[in-house]
Design an enzyme around this catalytic site. Structure first.
Site, PDB file in Angstrom:
ATOM      1  N   SER A  13       0.820  -1.214   0.000  1.00 41.34           N
ATOM      2  CA  SER A  13       0.000   0.000   0.000  1.00 41.34           C
ATOM      3  C   SER A  13       0.856   1.268   0.000  1.00 41.34           C
ATOM      4  O   SER A  13       0.456   2.293  -0.566  1.00 41.34           O
ATOM      5  CB  SER A  13      -0.975   0.005   1.180  1.00 41.34           C
ATOM      6  OG  SER A  13      -0.308   0.251   2.386  1.00 41.34           O
ATOM      7  N   ARG A  66      23.190 -13.629   3.008  1.00 38.59           N
ATOM      8  CA  ARG A  66      22.628 -12.280   2.875  1.00 38.59           C
ATOM      9  C   ARG A  66      23.467 -11.358   1.990  1.00 38.59           C
ATOM     10  O   ARG A  66      22.929 -10.579   1.202  1.00 38.59           O
ATOM     11  CB  ARG A  66      22.456 -11.646   4.252  1.00 38.59           C
ATOM     12  CG  ARG A  66      21.349 -12.292   5.055  1.00 38.59           C
ATOM     13  CD  ARG A  66      21.071 -11.547   6.328  1.00 38.59           C
ATOM     14  NE  ARG A  66      20.011 -12.205   7.058  1.00 38.59           N
ATOM     15  CZ  ARG A  66      18.715 -12.042   6.802  1.00 38.59           C
ATOM     16  NH1 ARG A  66      18.330 -11.215   5.864  1.00 38.59           N
ATOM     17  NH2 ARG A  66      17.813 -12.692   7.497  1.00 38.59           N
ATOM     18  N   ARG A  92      13.059  -7.558   4.968  1.00 38.98           N
ATOM     19  CA  ARG A  92      14.323  -8.272   5.010  1.00 38.98           C
ATOM     20  C   ARG A  92      15.401  -7.266   5.404  1.00 38.98           C
ATOM     21  O   ARG A  92      15.386  -6.121   4.920  1.00 38.98           O
ATOM     22  CB  ARG A  92      14.603  -8.842   3.614  1.00 38.98           C
ATOM     23  CG  ARG A  92      15.614  -9.942   3.606  1.00 38.98           C
ATOM     24  CD  ARG A  92      15.706 -10.586   2.241  1.00 38.98           C
ATOM     25  NE  ARG A  92      17.017 -11.172   2.038  1.00 38.98           N
ATOM     26  CZ  ARG A  92      17.364 -12.379   2.450  1.00 38.98           C
ATOM     27  NH1 ARG A  92      16.486 -13.134   3.068  1.00 38.98           N
ATOM     28  NH2 ARG A  92      18.575 -12.841   2.240  1.00 38.98           N
ATOM     29  N   ASN A 108      13.509   4.239   4.322  1.00 40.85           N
ATOM     30  CA  ASN A 108      12.570   3.221   4.795  1.00 40.85           C
ATOM     31  C   ASN A 108      11.435   3.909   5.544  1.00 40.85           C
ATOM     32  O   ASN A 108      11.613   4.998   6.097  1.00 40.85           O
ATOM     33  CB  ASN A 108      13.290   2.266   5.762  1.00 40.85           C
ATOM     34  CG  ASN A 108      12.375   1.194   6.318  1.00 40.85           C
ATOM     35  OD1 ASN A 108      11.597   0.579   5.577  1.00 40.85           O
ATOM     36  ND2 ASN A 108      12.432   0.961   7.618  1.00 40.85           N
ATOM     37  N   HIS A 110       8.809   3.177   8.708  1.00 40.90           N
ATOM     38  CA  HIS A 110       8.606   2.266   9.831  1.00 40.90           C
ATOM     39  C   HIS A 110       7.377   2.730  10.617  1.00 40.90           C
ATOM     40  O   HIS A 110       7.230   3.931  10.877  1.00 40.90           O
ATOM     41  CB  HIS A 110       9.853   2.275  10.738  1.00 40.90           C
ATOM     42  CG  HIS A 110       9.746   1.309  11.868  1.00 40.90           C
ATOM     43  ND1 HIS A 110       9.867  -0.055  11.686  1.00 40.90           N
ATOM     44  CD2 HIS A 110       9.495   1.493  13.182  1.00 40.90           C
ATOM     45  CE1 HIS A 110       9.708  -0.661  12.850  1.00 40.90           C
ATOM     46  NE2 HIS A 110       9.472   0.254  13.773  1.00 40.90           N
ATOM     47  N   ASP A 142      20.741   2.732   7.386  1.00 40.67           N
ATOM     48  CA  ASP A 142      22.164   2.437   7.613  1.00 40.67           C
ATOM     49  C   ASP A 142      22.294   0.952   7.937  1.00 40.67           C
ATOM     50  O   ASP A 142      21.352   0.185   7.717  1.00 40.67           O
ATOM     51  CB  ASP A 142      22.753   3.356   8.706  1.00 40.67           C
ATOM     52  CG  ASP A 142      22.085   3.126  10.059  1.00 40.67           C
ATOM     53  OD1 ASP A 142      21.326   2.151  10.212  1.00 40.67           O
ATOM     54  OD2 ASP A 142      22.332   3.942  10.978  1.00 40.67           O
ATOM     55  N   GLU A 143      23.429   0.558   8.494  1.00 38.28           N
ATOM     56  CA  GLU A 143      23.661  -0.875   8.715  1.00 38.28           C
ATOM     57  C   GLU A 143      22.851  -1.451   9.878  1.00 38.28           C
ATOM     58  O   GLU A 143      22.747  -2.658  10.021  1.00 38.28           O
ATOM     59  CB  GLU A 143      25.156  -1.149   8.935  1.00 38.28           C
ATOM     60  CG  GLU A 143      25.917  -1.457   7.653  1.00 38.28           C
ATOM     61  CD  GLU A 143      26.544  -0.223   7.011  1.00 38.28           C
ATOM     62  OE1 GLU A 143      26.275   0.902   7.490  1.00 38.28           O
ATOM     63  OE2 GLU A 143      27.273  -0.398   6.019  1.00 38.28           O
ATOM     64  N   GLY A 144      22.284  -0.595  10.715  1.00 35.12           N
ATOM     65  CA  GLY A 144      21.530  -1.091  11.863  1.00 35.12           C
ATOM     66  C   GLY A 144      20.082  -1.380  11.511  1.00 35.12           C
ATOM     67  O   GLY A 144      19.636  -1.142  10.392  1.00 35.12           O
ATOM     68  N   ASP A 146      16.572  -0.253  11.701  1.00 38.97           N
ATOM     69  CA  ASP A 146      15.736   0.931  11.947  1.00 38.97           C
ATOM     70  C   ASP A 146      16.471   2.016  12.736  1.00 38.97           C
ATOM     71  O   ASP A 146      15.877   2.707  13.567  1.00 38.97           O
ATOM     72  CB  ASP A 146      14.435   0.534  12.685  1.00 38.97           C
ATOM     73  CG  ASP A 146      13.602  -0.462  11.892  1.00 38.97           C
ATOM     74  OD1 ASP A 146      13.582  -0.375  10.651  1.00 38.97           O
ATOM     75  OD2 ASP A 146      12.977  -1.334  12.518  1.00 38.97           O
TER      76      ASP A 146
HETATM   77  C1  GAR Z   1       3.860  -0.731   6.737  1.00 39.96           C
HETATM   78  O1  GAR Z   1       3.113  -0.478   7.903  1.00 39.96           O
HETATM   79  C2  GAR Z   1       5.314  -0.417   6.959  1.00 39.96           C
HETATM   80  O2  GAR Z   1       5.530   0.709   7.768  1.00 39.96           O
HETATM   81  C3  GAR Z   1       5.776  -1.666   7.657  1.00 39.96           C
HETATM   82  O3  GAR Z   1       5.144  -2.710   6.961  1.00 39.96           O
HETATM   83  C4  GAR Z   1       3.906  -2.230   6.439  1.00 39.96           C
HETATM   84  C5  GAR Z   1       3.890  -2.512   4.956  1.00 39.96           C
HETATM   85  O4  GAR Z   1       2.658  -2.179   4.411  1.00 39.96           O
HETATM   86  N1  GAR Z   1       7.193  -1.787   7.623  1.00 39.96           N
HETATM   87  C6  GAR Z   1       7.899  -2.293   8.631  1.00 39.96           C
HETATM   88  O5  GAR Z   1       7.395  -2.730   9.649  1.00 39.96           O
HETATM   89  C7  GAR Z   1       9.404  -2.287   8.420  1.00 39.96           C
HETATM   90  N2  GAR Z   1      10.084  -2.487   9.657  1.00 39.96           N
HETATM   91  P1  GAR Z   1       2.483  -2.020   2.842  1.00 39.96           P
HETATM   92  O6  GAR Z   1       3.104  -3.283   2.210  1.00 39.96           O
HETATM   93  O7  GAR Z   1       1.000  -1.988   2.632  1.00 39.96           O
HETATM   94  O8  GAR Z   1       3.178  -0.767   2.413  1.00 39.96           O
END
Ligand code: GAR
Length: 205
Positions: A13, A66, A92, A108, A110, A142-144, A146
């Site tokens: 989405s 990986r 991933r 990203n 989150h 970055d490498e961590g 989130d």
């Molecule tokens: C979203 O809520 C995104 O923030 C989360 O996965 C969902 C994907 O929804 N991402 C994480 O948790 C990454 N750590 P979507 O496929 O409908 O965009």
């Protein structure tokens, strides 16, 4: 015009919200050149195909290597001259292979106000903790896990009767707005990373 690769693992989405905003002309100076997925069954791939966007799938099931996996991604992306990778529900962990190949060019989204509640099930973590405000974060990768520099955040209230589903839906609405705002700032060259901080430059200057 910047070329974007969107990485999805499932529903897609956030990808769709970016695409809609580009199509509507709200999000300017960028195009989604390719959608990548580690999951052949990701719904996001269907959306991409319907929109005539190229897709790349490299199944990650049973792949423990990986670094090699990420090298394959780098090779597959090479023909697309990608300026920005948007992780959009890409479940991933990326290795330093990818992070270094696209230094400060991976962002990203989150579903929590980082640095609180990184990792999986962020909305449930927030509910279980009992916070009164939740939200989402767009950040450089970055490498961590989130841990990258924060570009922008949006907040939502948490109500006493919230379930994981109701809170996730309220946050998702804001994710769809936040991600396009962050990509717009990136596309306009208005983001400057200074250590842990992302400075948003004034457009008029
Ligand atoms: C979203 O809520 C995104 O923030 C989360 O996965 C969902 C994907 O929804 N991402 C994480 O948790 C990454 N750590 P979507 O496929 O409908 O965009």
């Amino acid at each position: 015009m910047i070329n974007i690769a969107v990485f999805v693992s499932g529903r897609g989405s956030n990808f769709l919200a970016l695409l809609k905003n580009i199509e509507k002309g709200v999000l300017k100076n960028c195009q989604i050149s390719v959608v990548f997925s580690n999951n052949p069954n990701a719904k996001g791939l269907e959306y991409a195909e319907n929109a005539g966007i190229k897709t790349i799938v490299i199944p990650s099931k049973n792949r423990q290597d990986r670094e090699n996996y990420d090298k394959e991604i780098i090779n597959a992306l090479a023909p697309y001259n990608i300026d920005l990778i948007c992780l959009a529900g890409y479940m991933r962990i990326v290795t330093s292979e990818l992070v270094q190949a696209y230094k400060n060019k991976i962002i990203n989204i989150h579903p929590a106000l980082l640095p609180s509640f990184p990792g999986l099930h962020a909305q449930k973590q927030a509910l279980d903790y009992g916070v009164k405000v939740a939200g989402c974060t767009v950040h450089f990768v970055d490498e961590g896990m989130d841990t990258g520099a924060v570009i922008l955040q949006k907040t939502v209230p948490v109500y006493d009767n919230d379930t994981e589903e109701s809170l996730s839906a309220r946050i998702l609405e804001q994710e769809h707005i936040a991600y396009s705002e962050a990509v717009a700032l990136y596309a306009e060259g208005l983001l400057k990373i200074e250590g842990r901080k992302v400075i948003t430059m004034d457009k008029s200057k």
